[in-house]
Design a protein around this motif. Sequence first.
Motif, PDB file in Angstrom:
ATOM      1  N   ASN A   1     -52.924  -7.512   2.958  1.00  0.00           N
ATOM      2  CA  ASN A   1     -51.703  -6.789   2.592  1.00  0.00           C
ATOM      3  C   ASN A   1     -52.087  -5.395   2.116  1.00  0.00           C
ATOM      4  O   ASN A   1     -52.307  -5.167   0.934  1.00  0.00           O
ATOM      5  CB  ASN A   1     -50.947  -7.545   1.490  1.00  0.00           C
TER       6      ASN A   1
ATOM      7  N   VAL B   1     -46.413  -2.903   8.012  1.00  0.00           N
ATOM      8  CA  VAL B   1     -45.862  -2.126   9.131  1.00  0.00           C
ATOM      9  C   VAL B   1     -44.876  -1.082   8.616  1.00  0.00           C
ATOM     10  O   VAL B   1     -44.867   0.071   9.081  1.00  0.00           O
ATOM     11  CB  VAL B   1     -45.193  -3.059  10.155  1.00  0.00           C
ATOM     12  N   MET B   2     -44.029  -1.464   7.660  1.00  0.00           N
ATOM     13  CA  MET B   2     -43.083  -0.508   7.083  1.00  0.00           C
ATOM     14  C   MET B   2     -43.812   0.670   6.438  1.00  0.00           C
ATOM     15  O   MET B   2     -43.425   1.835   6.613  1.00  0.00           O
ATOM     16  CB  MET B   2     -42.209  -1.214   6.048  1.00  0.00           C
TER      17      MET B   2
ATOM     18  N   ILE C   1     -37.129  -4.357   0.518  1.00  0.00           N
ATOM     19  CA  ILE C   1     -37.576  -5.630   1.089  1.00  0.00           C
ATOM     20  C   ILE C   1     -37.286  -6.773   0.131  1.00  0.00           C
ATOM     21  O   ILE C   1     -36.796  -7.838   0.529  1.00  0.00           O
ATOM     22  CB  ILE C   1     -39.078  -5.559   1.428  1.00  0.00           C
TER      23      ILE C   1
ATOM     24  N   ALA D   1     -45.112 -13.422   5.979  1.00  0.00           N
ATOM     25  CA  ALA D   1     -44.146 -12.580   6.686  1.00  0.00           C
ATOM     26  C   ALA D   1     -43.889 -11.286   5.922  1.00  0.00           C
ATOM     27  O   ALA D   1     -43.818 -10.198   6.517  1.00  0.00           O
ATOM     28  CB  ALA D   1     -42.839 -13.347   6.898  1.00  0.00           C
ATOM     29  N   LEU D   2     -43.771 -11.384   4.595  1.00  0.00           N
ATOM     30  CA  LEU D   2     -43.553 -10.181   3.785  1.00  0.00           C
ATOM     31  C   LEU D   2     -44.770  -9.265   3.830  1.00  0.00           C
ATOM     32  O   LEU D   2     -44.627  -8.034   3.862  1.00  0.00           O
ATOM     33  CB  LEU D   2     -43.236 -10.578   2.342  1.00  0.00           C
TER      34      LEU D   2
ATOM     35  N   LEU E   1     -46.801  -8.860   6.330  1.00  0.00           N
ATOM     36  CA  LEU E   1     -46.772  -8.191   7.631  1.00  0.00           C
ATOM     37  C   LEU E   1     -45.697  -7.116   7.673  1.00  0.00           C
ATOM     38  O   LEU E   1     -45.961  -5.971   8.074  1.00  0.00           O
ATOM     39  CB  LEU E   1     -46.535  -9.223   8.732  1.00  0.00           C
ATOM     40  N   VAL E   2     -44.478  -7.464   7.247  1.00  0.00           N
ATOM     41  CA  VAL E   2     -43.371  -6.495   7.271  1.00  0.00           C
ATOM     42  C   VAL E   2     -43.683  -5.305   6.372  1.00  0.00           C
ATOM     43  O   VAL E   2     -43.453  -4.148   6.743  1.00  0.00           O
ATOM     44  CB  VAL E   2     -42.058  -7.180   6.836  1.00  0.00           C
TER      45      VAL E   2
END
Length: 427
Positions: free
Chosen positions: A294, A87-88, A232, A80-81, A83-84
């Motif tokens: 990533n 995108v960020m 994050i 999840a990190l 992906l976030v």
Amino acid sequence: MPLPSFLRRPSLVTQIVIGLLAGIVLALVSPAAGAAVGLLGTMFVSALKAVAPVLVLVLVAASIANHRQGQDTRMRPILALYLVGTVMASLVGVAASFMFPTTLALTIPAETALSAPGGIGEVLRTLVLQVFDNPLNALVKANYIGLLAWGIALGLALRQAGEGTRQVLSDLSEAITRVVRLVIRLAPLGVFGIVASILAETGLSALWDYAHLLAVLLGAMLFVALVGNPLIVFAVTRRNPYPLVLRCLRESGITAFFTRSSAANIPVNMELCGKLGLHRETCSVAVPLGATVNMAGAAITISVLSLAAVHTLGIPVDLPTALLLSVVAAIGACGASGVPGGSLLLIPLACGLFGISDDIAMQVVAIGFIVGVVQDSAETALNSSTDVVFIAAACGVTSGRDVEQEVDAGAGGAARARGPAGVEPTS
């Protein structure tokens, strides 16, 4: 009586800095000699690339085969990190391009020998095909998606094997890790050769015409590394993120900056995870996966260079299209290879959103290779260091004290003196 600090054996990071300075001096004093010692850098990167595929396959298989039922590997929050964070980073690249618009002199001949994906479907199709690649071919071509798939499959199959078989696999994993540590000790010589050869061959004048583009790229990457990622980490841990972030930048980012390969930096990140006291099983899967998917720096590169072409051609961009570009750049970045310049061939994919022809898009790719002398190094440093940052955040580790608590909780009182795999916890 202890020796003064300057007489003690310097740390690996200090040795790398010394190699960096020595390479700069040699290239300025004797460019011919600087180009000649480039062989040292080539040998170092080749050694890392040679050992990394085997390391990934064996570590993943050994970790899963020896995984204890009910043990938490924390892969879901790590994914999840990843992906976030990607995108960020893409959103930051788009915002930076609108705040500081860049135009290019698109006069460089198109590189007809290069080929780029034709769309998101092709990128996803390529990723699926890589999963089902022949394991020997995946080792030879350093197909890390395929190696991950085979490592997971072998690990799951060997969980039913006898204790002796699983112990042999674990011993093989330890042996390969020791070889990797020997290779990492050569990093100062490798950095010395890489820096000397680059400066001897290109100098600094090649970057002046593209200084603005380079400034936007580096500024966006610095913002993600020093502001975005810490935010994050803070959102996940609710603690000061900077001890972790700065340490990862120092111990992983510096090496990745000079090797310019996320794949080649996998052994370095595995070593850093051991120093942080993170779960070996988690890192054995999460580190190579992060080197593959990533790609915060790659997302920034794709979005900034694509919008530079858009601004040059005077194409209007509305907010929904900009947001769509962020998603496309993030997905494209996940499909970028973990080798120097791996993200540049995804630029035509993003340019296709605006109807920009491949002929013009490939000219932008050529410009990317020019500024890539610095940009690709910074991109790789951000990509690779972010892997460990997010893994540690998902494990709740942000400082030396957290490391000690993590080790104590996972290994009992006997681990207070030494961390996993014999690595002492450090702050």
